[in-house]
Design an enzyme around this catalytic site. Structure first.
Site, PDB file in Angstrom:
ATOM      1  N   TYR A  75       0.836  -1.201   0.000  1.00 47.44           N
ATOM      2  CA  TYR A  75       0.000   0.000   0.000  1.00 47.44           C
ATOM      3  C   TYR A  75       0.868   1.248   0.000  1.00 47.44           C
ATOM      4  O   TYR A  75       0.571   2.222  -0.684  1.00 47.44           O
ATOM      5  CB  TYR A  75      -0.934   0.016   1.215  1.00 47.44           C
ATOM      6  CG  TYR A  75      -1.922   1.172   1.143  1.00 47.44           C
ATOM      7  CD1 TYR A  75      -3.097   1.042   0.394  1.00 47.44           C
ATOM      8  CD2 TYR A  75      -1.658   2.380   1.772  1.00 47.44           C
ATOM      9  CE1 TYR A  75      -3.982   2.092   0.277  1.00 47.44           C
ATOM     10  CE2 TYR A  75      -2.548   3.447   1.657  1.00 47.44           C
ATOM     11  CZ  TYR A  75      -3.711   3.296   0.916  1.00 47.44           C
ATOM     12  OH  TYR A  75      -4.579   4.332   0.798  1.00 47.44           O
ATOM     13  N   PHE A 127      -7.264  21.467 -24.545  1.00 47.14           N
ATOM     14  CA  PHE A 127      -7.601  20.052 -24.635  1.00 47.14           C
ATOM     15  C   PHE A 127      -8.820  19.832 -23.745  1.00 47.14           C
ATOM     16  O   PHE A 127      -8.970  20.479 -22.714  1.00 47.14           O
ATOM     17  CB  PHE A 127      -6.443  19.122 -24.241  1.00 47.14           C
ATOM     18  CG  PHE A 127      -6.844  17.688 -24.445  1.00 47.14           C
ATOM     19  CD1 PHE A 127      -6.987  17.186 -25.732  1.00 47.14           C
ATOM     20  CD2 PHE A 127      -7.172  16.871 -23.378  1.00 47.14           C
ATOM     21  CE1 PHE A 127      -7.448  15.887 -25.937  1.00 47.14           C
ATOM     22  CE2 PHE A 127      -7.625  15.569 -23.586  1.00 47.14           C
ATOM     23  CZ  PHE A 127      -7.758  15.077 -24.868  1.00 47.14           C
ATOM     24  N   THR A 128      -9.677  18.894 -24.159  1.00 50.74           N
ATOM     25  CA  THR A 128     -10.992  18.718 -23.529  1.00 50.74           C
ATOM     26  C   THR A 128     -10.924  18.589 -21.999  1.00 50.74           C
ATOM     27  O   THR A 128     -11.514  19.396 -21.275  1.00 50.74           O
ATOM     28  CB  THR A 128     -11.682  17.478 -24.128  1.00 50.74           C
ATOM     29  OG1 THR A 128     -10.799  16.356 -24.017  1.00 50.74           O
ATOM     30  CG2 THR A 128     -12.018  17.694 -25.601  1.00 50.74           C
ATOM     31  N   ASP A 218       1.907  20.222 -20.614  1.00 53.26           N
ATOM     32  CA  ASP A 218       1.217  18.953 -20.839  1.00 53.26           C
ATOM     33  C   ASP A 218       2.205  18.082 -21.607  1.00 53.26           C
ATOM     34  O   ASP A 218       2.403  18.261 -22.811  1.00 53.26           O
ATOM     35  CB  ASP A 218      -0.079  19.156 -21.612  1.00 53.26           C
ATOM     36  CG  ASP A 218      -0.849  17.846 -21.778  1.00 53.26           C
ATOM     37  OD1 ASP A 218      -0.214  16.776 -21.715  1.00 53.26           O
ATOM     38  OD2 ASP A 218      -2.077  17.888 -21.972  1.00 53.26           O
ATOM     39  N   LYS A 261       0.075   7.649 -23.428  1.00 54.21           N
ATOM     40  CA  LYS A 261       0.486   7.982 -24.792  1.00 54.21           C
ATOM     41  C   LYS A 261       1.987   7.699 -24.948  1.00 54.21           C
ATOM     42  O   LYS A 261       2.374   6.556 -25.067  1.00 54.21           O
ATOM     43  CB  LYS A 261       0.162   9.450 -25.106  1.00 54.21           C
ATOM     44  CG  LYS A 261      -1.323   9.706 -25.393  1.00 54.21           C
ATOM     45  CD  LYS A 261      -2.147   9.825 -24.162  1.00 54.21           C
ATOM     46  CE  LYS A 261      -3.493  10.439 -24.413  1.00 54.21           C
ATOM     47  NZ  LYS A 261      -4.311  10.458 -23.189  1.00 54.21           N
ATOM     48  N   PHE A 452     -18.878  14.668 -26.055  1.00 55.08           N
ATOM     49  CA  PHE A 452     -18.498  13.815 -27.184  1.00 55.08           C
ATOM     50  C   PHE A 452     -18.388  12.344 -26.818  1.00 55.08           C
ATOM     51  O   PHE A 452     -18.590  11.476 -27.647  1.00 55.08           O
ATOM     52  CB  PHE A 452     -17.162  14.298 -27.790  1.00 55.08           C
ATOM     53  CG  PHE A 452     -16.048  14.390 -26.787  1.00 55.08           C
ATOM     54  CD1 PHE A 452     -15.895  15.539 -26.020  1.00 55.08           C
ATOM     55  CD2 PHE A 452     -15.168  13.342 -26.601  1.00 55.08           C
ATOM     56  CE1 PHE A 452     -14.872  15.627 -25.076  1.00 55.08           C
ATOM     57  CE2 PHE A 452     -14.145  13.419 -25.666  1.00 55.08           C
ATOM     58  CZ  PHE A 452     -14.002  14.568 -24.895  1.00 55.08           C
TER      59      PHE A 452
END
Ligand code: F0G
Length: 460
Positions: A75, A127-128, A218, A261, A452
């Site tokens: 943990y 970005f969303t 980002d 990514k 979306f």
């Protein structure tokens, strides 16, 4: 005859395969109807080649899978956390690491720590999830990307660059008191995977440093951005991807990362920080929203896969093959006269749906309609990145109408072959030849946030 050029191929071979299913046109029609003409709502079993996203869809390496067996599922204080921390420090250079379950977890935490109600956050195109977390924290996103980024035909080599005049004007208007940080994305997703140049980032750093304003990067696709810098920016040839990535990060104060990514994993993310006070506050919040500060929503084995993936993602041969595959697909489509965003981006090919379907007004969701048409043609799944993704204005409730109305063909890393790319390009060509028959859509169900993902449509 001797070949005039020498080909190069992927720097890996395939060890495990996963069968994919070919479907009939009737099966695809039924599937897209059941999905409300939204490719997010298709079952993946009904998809032949899945270009919905490059997020969490990478093929992991044998080293990453071996690392999964070394998961320390304690943990607290898992050794995989310390390995990940070491890799983040070594390759991105940030002092402090907060692990999160994925990128938006890091966006949530950093927005809550840094943004006060009424703040303004300038950035190189939204970005969303990033923008939504900034808004939920009481802030307002202001787009300061260069104008060329909104023009799909402009071949500017760095369409992710920030318009320094626009940024300076915002700073004059609101001052450092109302601007907690500048939100800088590497390879701007919504602009078509377009990079920011090192020179521009340096100028942004100089400007913000004069006012004591932070930059939060980002870093989701920072390796791909570094590849474009290496290929296109004067004086950067011959440098390694790793050294360019390190320099990009060094010009910022922290990063949010979706490891799904660049870092070649199926789940995971983190927040990298340099300021101790920001780190301490983020560490307080992560235990509320994500998990203990040494796992943040990831299993030990997931952290190990990220740690190994970071190193692999910065290998020069890997990144050349990764972006090279995208350029191969885009090059074919461009040659055939299909309107795509230029230059071709780092993680996918973006079709310009306005030019592809000039008979459809934006109110009829042309990119959504085109994504459905491509699926119906061949079972290739793509994603809308236009008016549906842009959502509604937070204050007025009106639909945001972005200039870019795009369909994204996103290439998962190390997953598909060149033959898959040929099949995709040929399917898009076939839809292009029959484009006059593609009808618009009307929205029949609209969720409140990030519509979306779950909106439903019917053909007009
Ligand atoms: N930032 C960028 C630039 C992204 O592309 C994404 C995700 C995120 C942040 C959020 O990360 O998904 O791990 O929470 N993009 C995916 C896509 C969903 O398909 O482009 P996440």
């Amino acid at each position: 005859m001797k070949p005039t050029r020498r080909s190069w191929a992927e720097p890996f071979k395939i060890k495990v395969v996963e069968p994919v299913r070919l479907t009939t046109p009737e099966q695809r029609l039924r599937a897209i109807q059941e999905a409300g003409y939204n490719t997010f709502l298709l079952r993946s079993e009904d998809v032949y080649i899945d270009l919905l996203t490059d997020s969490g869809t990478s093929a992991m390496s044998d080293r990453q899978w071996a690392g999964m067996m070394l998961g320390d599922e304690a943990y607290a204080g898992s050794r995989n956390f310390y390995h990940l921390e070491e890799m983040v420090q070594k390759y991105y250079g940030y002092k402090y690491l907060i692990p999160t379950h994925q990128g938006r977890g890091a966006e949530h935490i950093v927005s809550r720590v840094l943004i006060q109600p009424g703040d303004v956050i300038p950035g190189n195109m939204y970005f969303t999830t990033t923008r939504l977390h900034q808004e939920l924290a009481g802030g307002r996103f202001e787009d300061v990307i260069i104008a060329e980024a909104h023009d799909p035909a402009s071949e500017h080599p760095f369409k992710g660059d920030i318009d320094l005049d626009k940024l300076a004007a915002l700073i004059r208007e609101h001052g450092r008191e109302r601007i907690p940080y500048v939100s800088v994305a590497a390879t701007v997703n919504m602009a078509g995977g377009q990079p920011i140049s090192l020179a521009n980032l340096q100028a942004v750093r100089e400007l913000t440093a004069r006012h004591g304003i932070r930059i939060i990067l980002d870093a989701t696709r920072v390796a791909e951005n570094a590849y474009f810098i290496q290929q296109r920016e004067p004086g950067q040839q011959g440098r390694s991807i790793a050294s360019i990535v390190m320099q990009i990060c060094s010009l910022t104060d922290g990063c949010t990362m979706s490891a799904k990514k660049d870092a070649l994993v199926n789940i995971g993310g983190f927040l990298g920080l340099n300021d101790q006070d920001v780190f301490e506050e983020a560490r307080n919040l992560v235990v509320v929203y994500e998990g203990l500060h040494t796992y943040g929503g990831m299993a030990g084995r997931d952290m190990e896969a990220v740690a190994v993936g970071i190193e692999e993602s910065l290998d020069d041969d890997h990144i050349r093959a990764r972006v090279g595959q995208v350029l191969y697909l885009g090059g074919k489509m461009r040659e055939w006269g299909i309107p795509i965003v230029l230059p071709i981006g780092g993680h996918g090919v973006f079709i310009d749906a306005r030019s592809f379907l000039p008979h459809l007004p934006q109110e009829q969701y042309p990119a959504q309609a085109l994504a459905s048409a491509i699926y119906l043609d061949s079972g290739v799944r793509t994603m809308e990145r236009g008016i549906v993704s842009a959502g509604r204005n937070k204050e007025t409730g009106q639909e945001n109408k972005p200039r870019l109305e795009l369909v994204r063909l996103t290439i998962p890393r190390r997953v598909y072959t060149q033959a898959h790319m040929d099949v995709v390009a040929e399917s898009v060509l076939s839809v292009f030849e029959g484009r006059a028959a593609v009808r618009g859509l009307r929205m029949v169900y609209e969720p409140r946030y990030l519509r979306f993902f779950q909106a439903r449509f019917e053909p007009l």
